[in-house]
Scaffold this motif. Structure first.
Motif, short mmCIF file in Angstrom:
data_model
loop_
_atom_site.label_atom_id
_atom_site.label_comp_id
_atom_site.label_asym_id
_atom_site.label_seq_id
_atom_site.Cartn_x
_atom_site.Cartn_y
_atom_site.Cartn_z
N CYS A 15 45.27 37.24 37.96
CA CYS A 15 44.61 36.74 39.16
C CYS A 15 45.61 36.57 40.29
CB CYS A 15 43.95 35.39 38.87
SG CYS A 15 42.57 35.50 37.76
N LEU A 16 45.22 36.95 41.50
CA LEU A 16 46.05 36.70 42.67
C LEU A 16 46.04 35.21 42.97
CD1 LEU A 16 45.01 39.60 45.05
CD2 LEU A 16 47.11 39.38 43.75
N GLU A 20 38.11 33.82 38.42
CA GLU A 20 37.67 34.47 37.20
C GLU A 20 38.73 35.43 36.68
OE1 GLU A 20 35.37 38.04 39.41
OE2 GLU A 20 35.13 35.95 39.89
N PRO A 21 38.79 35.64 35.37
CA PRO A 21 39.75 36.58 34.82
C PRO A 21 39.31 38.01 35.13
CG PRO A 21 38.34 35.72 33.10
CD PRO A 21 38.00 34.96 34.36
N GLY A 35 39.07 54.85 31.28
CA GLY A 35 38.27 55.84 31.97
C GLY A 35 38.08 55.52 33.43
N ALA A 36 37.36 56.40 34.12
CA ALA A 36 37.11 56.23 35.55
C ALA A 36 36.27 54.98 35.81
CB ALA A 36 36.41 57.47 36.09
N ALA A 37 35.32 54.68 34.92
CA ALA A 37 34.50 53.49 35.10
C ALA A 37 35.35 52.22 35.03
CB ALA A 37 33.39 53.45 34.06
N ASP A 38 36.30 52.20 34.09
CA ASP A 38 37.18 51.04 33.97
C ASP A 38 38.11 50.92 35.17
OD1 ASP A 38 36.10 50.34 31.54
OD2 ASP A 38 37.56 51.48 30.38
N TRP A 45 37.54 44.46 41.17
CA TRP A 45 38.03 43.11 40.90
C TRP A 45 39.15 42.74 41.87
CZ3 TRP A 45 42.61 40.86 39.20
CH2 TRP A 45 42.50 39.53 38.84
N TYR A 46 40.09 43.64 42.10
CA TYR A 46 41.16 43.37 43.05
C TYR A 46 40.63 43.25 44.47
CZ TYR A 46 45.04 43.63 39.81
OH TYR A 46 45.91 43.36 38.80
#
Length: 121
Positions: A15-16, A20-21, A35-38, A45-46
């Motif tokens: 986390c910056l 949330e994690p 993968g691309a989805a991940d 998230w970032y």
């Protein structure tokens, strides 16, 4: 650590600022790459961390609380960077901080490197 086929591993995200994690990734097995989805989950998230660092969602006592245009510009810069680079090749947290610093300069709102370092320490 995360890795994609044929690419070096990078450290898992942190986390910056509090919150949330990072999202759970489906590529947890060592032989299954990310993968691309991940990758898109990690990038989103970032992107959500930036307004908590420098936008109106930042804590009131934060020295980095800036105009919402700064956070929006930083997210745009981050998205543009990762159009041509993989999130697994480059450290995304460093790029988030760089995007916030550059966005503050673009929007004529100064953000010092010391304040950025203190916010994520």
């Amino acid at each position: 650590r995360l890795r994609a086929a044929g690419r070096p591993a990078v450290a898992a995200p942190r986390c910056l600022v509090g919150g949330e994690p990072p999202p759970e990734l489906s590529g947890d097995a060592p032989d299954v790459g990310v993968g691309a989805a991940d990758e898109s989950k990690l990038l989103r998230w970032y992107e959500r961390q930036i307004p908590m660092l420098a936008g109106r969602a930042a804590p009131a006592e934060s020295r980095l609380r800036r105009n919402p245009k700064v956070a929006a510009t930083a997210v745009m810069l981050l998205k543009r960077f990762y159009l041509s680079h993989s999130i697994l090749e480059c450290e995304p947290m460093a790029h988030c901080l760089g995007a916030v610093f550059l966005a503050a300069k673009l929007e004529d709102e100064f953000a010092s490197c010391a304040d950025l370092a203190a916010a994520v320490a």
